[in-house]
Design a protein around this motif. Structure first.
Motif, PDB file in Angstrom:
ATOM      1  N   SER A 138       5.827  11.107  10.080  1.00  0.00           N
ATOM      2  CA  SER A 138       4.517  10.998  10.724  1.00  0.00           C
ATOM      3  C   SER A 138       3.364  11.024   9.719  1.00  0.00           C
ATOM      4  O   SER A 138       2.411  10.242   9.827  1.00  0.00           O
ATOM      5  N   GLU A 139       3.439  11.903   8.728  1.00  0.00           N
ATOM      6  CA  GLU A 139       2.340  12.015   7.762  1.00  0.00           C
ATOM      7  C   GLU A 139       2.223  10.749   6.915  1.00  0.00           C
ATOM      8  O   GLU A 139       1.112  10.246   6.675  1.00  0.00           O
ATOM      9  N   ILE A 140       3.366  10.216   6.466  1.00  0.00           N
ATOM     10  CA  ILE A 140       3.348   8.978   5.679  1.00  0.00           C
ATOM     11  C   ILE A 140       2.782   7.838   6.492  1.00  0.00           C
ATOM     12  O   ILE A 140       1.933   7.057   6.016  1.00  0.00           O
ATOM     13  N   ILE A 141       3.231   7.725   7.754  1.00  0.00           N
ATOM     14  CA  ILE A 141       2.770   6.642   8.623  1.00  0.00           C
ATOM     15  C   ILE A 141       1.263   6.738   8.862  1.00  0.00           C
ATOM     16  O   ILE A 141       0.529   5.741   8.749  1.00  0.00           O
ATOM     17  N   GLU A 142       0.786   7.930   9.167  1.00  0.00           N
ATOM     18  CA  GLU A 142      -0.647   8.120   9.413  1.00  0.00           C
ATOM     19  C   GLU A 142      -1.479   7.794   8.172  1.00  0.00           C
ATOM     20  O   GLU A 142      -2.539   7.157   8.274  1.00  0.00           O
ATOM     21  N   ASN A 143      -1.004   8.220   7.014  1.00  0.00           N
ATOM     22  CA  ASN A 143      -1.738   7.941   5.775  1.00  0.00           C
ATOM     23  C   ASN A 143      -1.760   6.455   5.447  1.00  0.00           C
ATOM     24  O   ASN A 143      -2.785   5.918   5.001  1.00  0.00           O
ATOM     25  N   ASP A 144      -0.625   5.775   5.659  1.00  0.00           N
ATOM     26  CA  ASP A 144      -0.590   4.327   5.411  1.00  0.00           C
ATOM     27  C   ASP A 144      -1.514   3.584   6.366  1.00  0.00           C
ATOM     28  O   ASP A 144      -2.198   2.624   5.973  1.00  0.00           O
TER      29      ASP A 144
ATOM     30  N   ILE B 275      -5.670 -19.132   2.503  1.00  0.00           N
ATOM     31  CA  ILE B 275      -4.706 -18.133   2.061  1.00  0.00           C
ATOM     32  C   ILE B 275      -4.719 -16.933   3.007  1.00  0.00           C
ATOM     33  O   ILE B 275      -5.780 -16.520   3.497  1.00  0.00           O
ATOM     34  N   GLY B 276      -3.545 -16.408   3.321  1.00  0.00           N
ATOM     35  CA  GLY B 276      -3.426 -15.243   4.189  1.00  0.00           C
ATOM     36  C   GLY B 276      -2.732 -14.102   3.460  1.00  0.00           C
ATOM     37  O   GLY B 276      -2.003 -14.318   2.485  1.00  0.00           O
ATOM     38  N   PHE B 277      -2.952 -12.869   3.943  1.00  0.00           N
ATOM     39  CA  PHE B 277      -2.442 -11.684   3.265  1.00  0.00           C
ATOM     40  C   PHE B 277      -1.610 -10.813   4.211  1.00  0.00           C
ATOM     41  O   PHE B 277      -1.966 -10.643   5.384  1.00  0.00           O
ATOM     42  N   ILE B 278      -0.508 -10.268   3.674  1.00  0.00           N
ATOM     43  CA  ILE B 278       0.302  -9.289   4.389  1.00  0.00           C
ATOM     44  C   ILE B 278       0.167  -7.955   3.668  1.00  0.00           C
ATOM     45  O   ILE B 278       0.426  -7.863   2.462  1.00  0.00           O
ATOM     46  N   LEU B 279      -0.250  -6.912   4.389  1.00  0.00           N
ATOM     47  CA  LEU B 279      -0.281  -5.557   3.834  1.00  0.00           C
ATOM     48  C   LEU B 279       0.994  -4.841   4.268  1.00  0.00           C
ATOM     49  O   LEU B 279       1.288  -4.746   5.461  1.00  0.00           O
ATOM     50  N   ASP B 280       1.733  -4.360   3.298  1.00  0.00           N
ATOM     51  CA  ASP B 280       3.043  -3.761   3.560  1.00  0.00           C
ATOM     52  C   ASP B 280       3.070  -2.321   3.072  1.00  0.00           C
ATOM     53  O   ASP B 280       2.779  -2.046   1.906  1.00  0.00           O
ATOM     54  N   GLY B 281       3.410  -1.409   3.965  1.00  0.00           N
ATOM     55  CA  GLY B 281       3.548  -0.005   3.593  1.00  0.00           C
ATOM     56  C   GLY B 281       4.898   0.530   4.004  1.00  0.00           C
ATOM     57  O   GLY B 281       5.929  -0.110   3.805  1.00  0.00           O
ATOM     58  N   PHE B 282       4.896   1.701   4.619  1.00  0.00           N
ATOM     59  CA  PHE B 282       6.154   2.324   5.055  1.00  0.00           C
ATOM     60  C   PHE B 282       6.791   1.492   6.167  1.00  0.00           C
ATOM     61  O   PHE B 282       6.134   1.076   7.119  1.00  0.00           O
ATOM     62  N   ASN B 283       8.093   1.244   6.040  1.00  0.00           N
ATOM     63  CA  ASN B 283       8.881   0.604   7.094  1.00  0.00           C
ATOM     64  C   ASN B 283       9.983   1.551   7.535  1.00  0.00           C
ATOM     65  O   ASN B 283      10.534   2.312   6.722  1.00  0.00           O
TER      66      ASN B 283
ATOM     67  N   VAL C 256       0.866  -1.180   0.000  1.00  0.00           N
ATOM     68  CA  VAL C 256       0.000   0.000   0.000  1.00  0.00           C
ATOM     69  C   VAL C 256       0.905   1.233   0.000  1.00  0.00           C
ATOM     70  O   VAL C 256       2.012   1.200   0.534  1.00  0.00           O
ATOM     71  N   LYS C 257       0.417   2.292  -0.602  1.00  0.00           N
ATOM     72  CA  LYS C 257       1.227   3.509  -0.683  1.00  0.00           C
ATOM     73  C   LYS C 257       0.311   4.720  -0.745  1.00  0.00           C
ATOM     74  O   LYS C 257      -0.591   4.788  -1.578  1.00  0.00           O
ATOM     75  N   SER C 258       0.554   5.661   0.140  1.00  0.00           N
ATOM     76  CA  SER C 258      -0.200   6.908   0.145  1.00  0.00           C
ATOM     77  C   SER C 258       0.600   7.977  -0.576  1.00  0.00           C
ATOM     78  O   SER C 258       1.792   7.819  -0.853  1.00  0.00           O
ATOM     79  N   GLY C 259      -0.038   9.081  -0.919  1.00  0.00           N
ATOM     80  CA  GLY C 259       0.667  10.199  -1.544  1.00  0.00           C
ATOM     81  C   GLY C 259       0.780  10.050  -3.039  1.00  0.00           C
ATOM     82  O   GLY C 259      -0.204   9.819  -3.739  1.00  0.00           O
ATOM     83  N   GLY C 260       2.008  10.182  -3.557  1.00  0.00           N
ATOM     84  CA  GLY C 260       2.236  10.195  -4.993  1.00  0.00           C
ATOM     85  C   GLY C 260       2.709   8.868  -5.530  1.00  0.00           C
ATOM     86  O   GLY C 260       3.074   7.956  -4.790  1.00  0.00           O
ATOM     87  N   LYS C 261       2.704   8.748  -6.871  1.00  0.00           N
ATOM     88  CA  LYS C 261       3.123   7.542  -7.578  1.00  0.00           C
ATOM     89  C   LYS C 261       2.367   6.317  -7.076  1.00  0.00           C
ATOM     90  O   LYS C 261       2.954   5.273  -6.813  1.00  0.00           O
TER      91      LYS C 261
ATOM     92  N   LEU D 224      12.514   9.584  13.684  1.00  0.00           N
ATOM     93  CA  LEU D 224      11.853   8.979  12.525  1.00  0.00           C
ATOM     94  C   LEU D 224      10.343   9.175  12.591  1.00  0.00           C
ATOM     95  O   LEU D 224       9.689   9.446  11.568  1.00  0.00           O
ATOM     96  N   ASP D 225       9.779   9.024  13.787  1.00  0.00           N
ATOM     97  CA  ASP D 225       8.338   9.224  13.949  1.00  0.00           C
ATOM     98  C   ASP D 225       7.930  10.636  13.540  1.00  0.00           C
ATOM     99  O   ASP D 225       6.901  10.841  12.902  1.00  0.00           O
ATOM    100  N   LEU D 226       8.741  11.608  13.932  1.00  0.00           N
ATOM    101  CA  LEU D 226       8.434  12.997  13.591  1.00  0.00           C
ATOM    102  C   LEU D 226       8.597  13.238  12.092  1.00  0.00           C
ATOM    103  O   LEU D 226       7.752  13.873  11.453  1.00  0.00           O
ATOM    104  N   ARG D 227       9.674  12.707  11.525  1.00  0.00           N
ATOM    105  CA  ARG D 227       9.967  12.956  10.110  1.00  0.00           C
ATOM    106  C   ARG D 227       8.932  12.305   9.195  1.00  0.00           C
ATOM    107  O   ARG D 227       8.526  12.890   8.185  1.00  0.00           O
TER     108      ARG D 227
END
Length: 462
Positions: free
Chosen positions: A322-328, A296-304, A268-273, A317-320
């Motif tokens: 934060s917006e990406i993490i919240e959107n994901d 069958i099981g599923f893994i959802l992978d976003g920002f790490n 999953v990816k929020s924002g652009g592209k 890192l949380d501060l930098r």
């Protein structure tokens, strides 16, 4: 004065000659042109000089004034990541090399303020402060010790260009010609744990302290820029990841993997592209795959997170991000809401190396093009599907990111262009290529047609 090496005019040749410079003494191959910048052979060719330096324990370059070979005794790192090499002849000149593959970008002559650049698309910005930081060569009589630089913050370039280089020079014993390894960044795993045999060579610095250190210690800084991830490096990272993954994450995913016959990894990816209709498309895919395959099981992978070395780093890192993490989190929660009766775990809160290790147990993936794909498919032989926008699909396949960079990865399938629509929504992206469009389109996917196609591909592998 700016002079394009590849398109030099007679007047510019005469001007250089009047300043004592002969363009004929600059032996730069046409292959340094960046018309196919990501091409494997081009990158290998333009970075071959790095191995030559390590083999000879010296950086020798022909003088632009006499044509005679000169030994470089000093280098400096710019804030932008480029490395400057100073050569002294009739007048000082500086070779500027790039920040990722460390390809030669241009030559600057300070006295006459001339910049000869090697590619029409990239013109290096000369950092005068870096030029002034060099010592007079008359003070330098001792041949410097070689030091290599690890500086990439972005994990994919760190893996692809830096760790692959280190792995290769370790295996060829060229590492014995390196005195120091200067580390500015470790986004995946600690270098000393990945390469315990190199522990005595490691020096941890920040960008501001590099030039002072190499000046005092008489070190010639060599950037590293390989382009192919060997199997041995994949094995190192997976083994080290297994040893370092937290017990909590390991147990949670281990139980999930043991419970279900097949595991599907979905990015999953929020924002652009990214996909405009991402929630509808991915939830429809998950439901359709769940209906077509048993247990069958599923893994959802976003920002790490990159490697978290301390709680202070975690807080930063949380501060930098934060917006990406919240959107994901919001995207993942909405997908889970639409797929309540389907087993889904997510990688939120994981570090990059943990997702890399966990993907070892995955049977199939559906990911965005780019780092969300590289994170799992560069180090594991997994079959899967990539989706991207029409602009990227119009590229030659061998030029697309993720096509050839790793020895162990398998060729991915791409959602066909007829199932894609470009959005009018654009996303600005960083680009150092002159006049190249620095935007990327989001895109929509025809969910019914594309999901039917993906499921048909899955049936070939699961």
């Amino acid at each position: 004065m700016l002079i394009n090496y590849n398109l030099i005019s007679i007047q510019e040749r005469d001007y250089l000659y009047s300043n004592g410079i002969s363009i004929d003494y600059i032996n730069i191959s046409d292959k340094i042109k960046l018309k196919r910048r990501r091409a494997k052979n081009r990158i290998s060719h333009t970075t071959s000089y790095l191995n030559n330096i390590l083999e000879s324990k010296a950086f020798i370059f022909d003088s632009i004034f006499t044509g005679n070979p000169i030994n470089c005794l000093q280098s400096r790192l710019s804030n932008e990541g480029a490395v400057y090499y100073k050569f002294q002849c009739k007048s000082d000149f500086f070779l500027i090399c790039g920040d990722i593959w460390h390809e030669m970008l241009g030559i600057y002559v300070e006295e006459s303020d001339i910049l000869i650049y090697f590619n029409e698309k990239i013109i290096p910005a000369v950092n005068i402060n870096v030029i002034k930081s060099f010592q007079s060569n008359t003070c330098l009589q001792i041949k410097p010790e070689l030091g290599i630089l690890i500086q990439q913050v972005q994990f994919a370039h760190h893996l692809w260009n830096e760790l692959s280089f280190v792995e290769n020079i370790v295996r060829t014993n060229l590492i014995n010609n390196v005195g120091k390894i200067l580390i500015l960044s470790e986004p995946i795993l600690p270098i000393g744990e990945l390469f315990p045999e190199l522990a005595e060579k490691l020096i941890y610095l920040n960008r501001e302290s590099v030039n002072s250190f190499i000046s005092k210690k008489n070190i010639l800084l060599i950037g590293i820029g390989d382009c192919y991830i060997p199997t041995h490096l994949s094995d190192r990272i997976l083994l080290c990841g297994e040893q370092k993954i937290t017990f909590e994450i390991s147990e949670k995913f281990k139980q999930f993997f043991e419970k279900y016959n097949k595991i599907i990894w979905v990015s999953v990816k929020s924002g652009g592209k990214t996909i405009e209709n991402q929630i509808d498309f991915l939830s429809h895919f998950i439901r359709s795959a769940h209906n077509n395959f048993d247990n069958i099981g599923f893994i959802l992978d976003g920002f790490n997170y990159p490697l978290i070395s301390s709680q202070d780093v975690k807080h930063w890192l949380d501060l930098r991000y934060s917006e990406i993490i919240e959107n994901d989190i919001a995207v993942i929660n909405l997908i889970k809401e639409k797929c309540k009766d389907i087993p889904i775990l997510d990688t939120l809160g994981c570090q990059v190396f943990e997702s890399i290790y966990l993907s070892k147990f995955v049977d199939f993936y559906v990911t965005h093009q780019g780092t969300l794909h590289h994170k799992i498919a560069w180090l594991n032989p997994i079959n899967g599907v990539i989706h991207t926008n029409r602009d990227n699909m119009n590229m030659e396949r061998r030029m697309r990111p993720g096509e050839w960079e790793s020895e162990v990865s398998l060729k991915a399938h791409y959602i066909p262009k007829q199932f894609l629509g470009n959005s009018s929504r654009k996303h600005k992206i960083k680009s150092n290529i002159k006049n190249e469009r620095a935007i990327a389109y989001n895109y929509s996917i025809m969910k019914i047609e594309a999901v039917e196609w993906i499921v048909s591909i899955m049936k070939s592998y699961i």
